[in-house]
Design a protein around this motif. Structure first.
Motif, PDB file in Angstrom:
ATOM      1  N   TYR A 193      -8.000  -3.110  -8.072  1.00  0.00           N
ATOM      2  CA  TYR A 193      -6.819  -4.136  -8.181  1.00  0.00           C
ATOM      3  C   TYR A 193      -5.850  -3.699  -6.881  1.00  0.00           C
ATOM      4  O   TYR A 193      -5.763  -2.708  -6.390  1.00  0.00           O
ATOM      5  CB  TYR A 193      -6.019  -3.538  -9.511  1.00  0.00           C
ATOM      6  CG  TYR A 193      -6.714  -3.647 -10.574  1.00  0.00           C
ATOM      7  CD1 TYR A 193      -7.223  -4.994 -11.222  1.00  0.00           C
ATOM      8  CD2 TYR A 193      -7.293  -2.753 -11.593  1.00  0.00           C
ATOM      9  CE1 TYR A 193      -7.808  -5.132 -12.269  1.00  0.00           C
ATOM     10  CE2 TYR A 193      -8.078  -2.970 -12.434  1.00  0.00           C
ATOM     11  CZ  TYR A 193      -8.484  -4.174 -12.898  1.00  0.00           C
ATOM     12  OH  TYR A 193      -9.375  -4.158 -14.039  1.00  0.00           O
ATOM     13  N   LEU A 194      -5.279  -4.963  -6.401  1.00  0.00           N
ATOM     14  CA  LEU A 194      -4.383  -4.872  -5.369  1.00  0.00           C
ATOM     15  C   LEU A 194      -2.829  -5.138  -5.948  1.00  0.00           C
ATOM     16  O   LEU A 194      -2.755  -5.707  -6.795  1.00  0.00           O
ATOM     17  CB  LEU A 194      -4.623  -6.284  -4.442  1.00  0.00           C
ATOM     18  CG  LEU A 194      -5.922  -6.358  -3.788  1.00  0.00           C
ATOM     19  CD1 LEU A 194      -6.108  -7.540  -3.209  1.00  0.00           C
ATOM     20  CD2 LEU A 194      -6.462  -5.033  -2.976  1.00  0.00           C
ATOM     21  N   TYR A 195      -2.061  -4.200  -5.519  1.00  0.00           N
ATOM     22  CA  TYR A 195      -0.790  -4.284  -6.003  1.00  0.00           C
ATOM     23  C   TYR A 195       0.354  -4.098  -4.862  1.00  0.00           C
ATOM     24  O   TYR A 195       0.084  -3.242  -4.066  1.00  0.00           O
ATOM     25  CB  TYR A 195      -0.292  -3.541  -7.154  1.00  0.00           C
ATOM     26  CG  TYR A 195      -0.970  -2.088  -7.213  1.00  0.00           C
ATOM     27  CD1 TYR A 195      -0.057  -1.166  -6.878  1.00  0.00           C
ATOM     28  CD2 TYR A 195      -2.120  -1.766  -7.317  1.00  0.00           C
ATOM     29  CE1 TYR A 195      -0.399   0.165  -7.076  1.00  0.00           C
ATOM     30  CE2 TYR A 195      -2.759  -0.754  -7.403  1.00  0.00           C
ATOM     31  CZ  TYR A 195      -1.872   0.343  -7.297  1.00  0.00           C
ATOM     32  OH  TYR A 195      -2.110   1.795  -7.072  1.00  0.00           O
ATOM     33  N   PRO A 196       1.372  -4.564  -4.922  1.00  0.00           N
ATOM     34  CA  PRO A 196       2.329  -4.374  -3.707  1.00  0.00           C
ATOM     35  C   PRO A 196       2.846  -2.954  -3.419  1.00  0.00           C
ATOM     36  O   PRO A 196       3.226  -2.449  -2.235  1.00  0.00           O
ATOM     37  CB  PRO A 196       3.550  -5.310  -4.067  1.00  0.00           C
ATOM     38  CG  PRO A 196       3.165  -6.564  -4.879  1.00  0.00           C
ATOM     39  CD  PRO A 196       1.856  -5.583  -5.708  1.00  0.00           C
ATOM     40  N   GLN A 197       2.719  -2.164  -4.646  1.00  0.00           N
ATOM     41  CA  GLN A 197       3.282  -0.713  -4.495  1.00  0.00           C
ATOM     42  C   GLN A 197       2.202   0.084  -4.012  1.00  0.00           C
ATOM     43  O   GLN A 197       2.496   1.532  -4.106  1.00  0.00           O
ATOM     44  CB  GLN A 197       3.897  -0.095  -5.931  1.00  0.00           C
ATOM     45  CG  GLN A 197       4.982  -1.221  -6.270  1.00  0.00           C
ATOM     46  CD  GLN A 197       4.375  -2.367  -7.045  1.00  0.00           C
ATOM     47  OE1 GLN A 197       3.524  -2.577  -7.229  1.00  0.00           O
ATOM     48  NE2 GLN A 197       5.426  -3.167  -7.651  1.00  0.00           N
TER      49      GLN A 197
END
Length: 331
Positions: free
Chosen positions: A29-33
């Motif tokens: 999963y990609l996520y900004p944090q």
């Protein structure tokens, strides 16, 4: 009763885990944090170096945006476009869409070098490309968005993928739309992302046929404003001058705005792939008109479509690697 509660708890964890905005590095999963703990200054470093490059040469913003696009459309957003030829790798830089036109590699090198000093072997070249594309948009007056992060870098390149997958200026509307659909993008993404042509330049060789022989009858493209065509012919002759540069948006060439769409409505889109958004499909034509009327609507959709672009088959978890140098795989 306790067992059923435990089962429900486990079920909810499994179902909702992908949507978690927590800092735990969930593979896949990609996520900004993603770099909040491992490299908290990543966005600050990328932005400062991109800003310096764009201040020095405004055209660089469009070049970095295009580099991200040309990366994602080949094997997904995996920084394969950055690899030089070596060993069994034939660089995508040699492909028709990139040869003599893809640029900005030195800026990416500078960012990578700074990040290797700040947090060694942590930030991927693929994530650098994605962040640089966002920052280039913002620095030229465009919208901002949170960039999902956590991509890893490819172990190879695909020159055939680069030649075949990237939409070309002379492709038909249906061919371009098909290339977008094969990457999980739709007609809304196609029109919104084409709006990136509000900044940057194009070479004479990319649109010459529109000026002299669009349909094989020796005549210019009838959908192109003839006064505009005459102006273009002065610097783009029938032969020679292949690398002569022309702004894609002649009204505000270094400002990210919706003039690109207004130019299309005036039959002054530079590339055939621009003008056919208005002339070959009713849905795309309606979107062109909407974005020409509302800069806010264009910005909102562009940000959403850029996130979708950046999500094209990224390498995550243990797949690929974090390259030490963006131009070559780790030894």
């Amino acid at each position: 009763m306790v067992n059923s509660i435990n089962f429900l708890l486990l079920f909810s964890l499994l179902v909702f885990a992908p949507f978690c905005h927590c800092k735990k590095k969930v593979g896949g999963y990609l996520y900004p944090q993603f770099y909040d703990d491992s490299c908290p200054k990543v966005e600050e470093i990328v932005k400062s170096i991109v800003a310096k490059a764009v201040t020095k040469e405004p055209r660089m913003a469009a070049s970095l945006l295009r580099l991200h696009f040309h990366d994602c459309f080949v094997k997904g957003c995996d920084a394969s476009v950055l690899l030089d030829s070596s060993g069994t790798i034939i660089s995508e830089k040699r492909s028709n869409p990139n040869r003599n036109s893809a640029r900005g590699f030195e800026v990416i090198d500078e960012i990578k070098s700074a990040l290797e000093k700040e947090c060694p072997h942590t930030v991927s070249c693929a994530d650098i490309l994605t962040l640089a594309a966002r920052d280039s948009t913002v620095l030229t007056g465009g919208p901002s968005w949170g960039v999902p992060l956590g991509r890893r870098d490819s172990l190879g390149a695909s020159i055939s993928g680069s030649n075949n997958n990237i939409p070309a200026p002379n492709n038909t509307f249906q061919t371009i739309l098909t290339k977008f659909k094969l990457k999980g993008l739709n007609i809304v993404d196609l029109v919104a992302l084409s709006g990136s042509h509000t900044i940057g330049d194009s070479r004479c060789t990319s649109f010459r046929q529109r000026l002299y022989n669009q349909t094989g009858n020796g005549k210019s493209d009838f959908t192109l404003d003839q006064n505009y065509a005459a102006q273009l012919r002065t610097q783009c002759p029938r032969s020679g001058g292949d690398q002569n540069l022309f702004v894609l948006d002649f009204v505000t060439p270094v400002k990210f705005d919706n003039y690109y769409f207004q130019n299309l409505l005036a039959n002054k889109g530079l590339l055939s792939s621009d003008e056919i958004l208005l002339t070959k499909n009713q849905v795309s034509a309606a979107l062109v008109k909407k974005y020409a009327e509302s800069n806010d609507l264009f910005f909102e959709q562009f940000a959403k479509s850029m996130v979708r672009l950046g999500n094209i088959t990224p390498l995550t978890g243990s797949r690929g690697e974090i390259r030490k140098h963006c131009r070559k795989i780790n030894t």
